[in-house]
Design an enzyme around this catalytic site. Structure first.
Site, PDB file in Angstrom:
ATOM      1  N   CYS A  81       0.831  -1.208   0.000  1.00  0.00           N
ATOM      2  CA  CYS A  81       0.000   0.000   0.000  1.00  0.00           C
ATOM      3  C   CYS A  81       0.868   1.261   0.000  1.00  0.00           C
ATOM      4  CB  CYS A  81      -0.993  -0.029   1.156  1.00  0.00           C
ATOM      5  SG  CYS A  81      -2.370   1.136   0.940  1.00  0.00           S
ATOM      6  N   HIS A 180      -3.166  -5.235   1.422  1.00  0.00           N
ATOM      7  CA  HIS A 180      -2.588  -5.516   2.737  1.00  0.00           C
ATOM      8  C   HIS A 180      -2.668  -7.005   3.072  1.00  0.00           C
ATOM      9  CE1 HIS A 180      -2.384  -1.271   4.259  1.00  0.00           C
ATOM     10  NE2 HIS A 180      -3.359  -1.104   3.389  1.00  0.00           N
ATOM     11  N   GLU A 182      -0.971  -8.579   5.167  1.00  0.00           N
ATOM     12  CA  GLU A 182      -0.707  -8.767   6.597  1.00  0.00           C
ATOM     13  C   GLU A 182      -1.976  -8.729   7.439  1.00  0.00           C
ATOM     14  OE1 GLU A 182      -0.766  -4.310   6.054  1.00  0.00           O
ATOM     15  OE2 GLU A 182      -0.127  -6.051   4.888  1.00  0.00           O
TER      16      GLU A 182
END
Length: 200
Positions: A81, A180, A182
């Site tokens: 990002c 994202h 994660e």
């Protein structure tokens, strides 16, 4: 096999989540805020957050020149990002004083998919990463408008509010995604990056 040491640039953004994902795929992951800490890592993650803030903090913490030098020397870096924006050679809709690391020859449009309220989730298939499509989370995300001849497009989102867009790229040891990973518990992209660090 010794675990690669991978730093997460800990100035702003999803630091803890990236550290957890990297540890989950066998890396020795640690936050990095200072040049001395950068010296101790084999690879670096630039997390999501706010790219103009990260740009300012990189200068305040005197990290710009050390990171530039390590990228030029071939250190693997993954940007998600805002991290993608920091790795781009050209940023559209950024602040005039915003500076990144210009590692990947690409033009990125900042906040391209819209504001926080326009965040969305969509499937994205990533070349070189097996299994089902990623459940990708886009939060005030950029997209890639143009890539140079040395850049490999790894993924596109086709089921987005604005149609077909490039959202994952790689150039040599540098990897970037608009979304994202994660935040999802799917560790395949982090494993892909750890393998890239090991190979380097």
């Amino acid at each position: 096999m010794t675990a690669p040491v991978i730093g997460v640039l800990a100035l702003q953004g999803d630091v803890r989540e990236h550290v957890g994902a990297l540890v989950g795929v066998g890396a020795d992951a640690r936050p990095v805020r200072r040049p001395g800490e950068l010296d101790a890592v084999d690879g670096l993650v630039i997390p999501g957050g706010e790219s103009t803030t990260i740009s300012k903090l990189v200068d305040i913490f005197e990290m710009r020149e050390p990171i530039d030098k390590r990228i030029a020397a071939g250190m693997p870096v993954y940007g998600s990002c805002a991290g993608m924006i920091m790795l781009a050679t050209e940023v559209l809709d950024g602040r005039p004083d915003q500076r990144g690391f210009a590692g990947i020859e690409m033009t990125v449009r900042r906040n391209a998919f819209g504001r926080q309220v326009d965040s969305f989730e969509a499937p994205v298939e990533i070349a070189g990463v097996g299994g089902a499509a990623f459940h990708a989370v886009f939060i005030r995300a950029p997209w890639v408008e143009r890539v140079g001849p040395g850049v490999e497009v790894l993924g596109r989102v086709t089921d987005s509010p604005t149609g077909d867009r490039i959202v994952a790229v790689r150039q040599g040891n540098l990897l970037a995604t608009s979304f994202h990973p994660e935040l999802t518990g799917d560790l395949r992209l982090h494993r892909y990056f750890v393998d890239l660090v090991r190979a380097a």
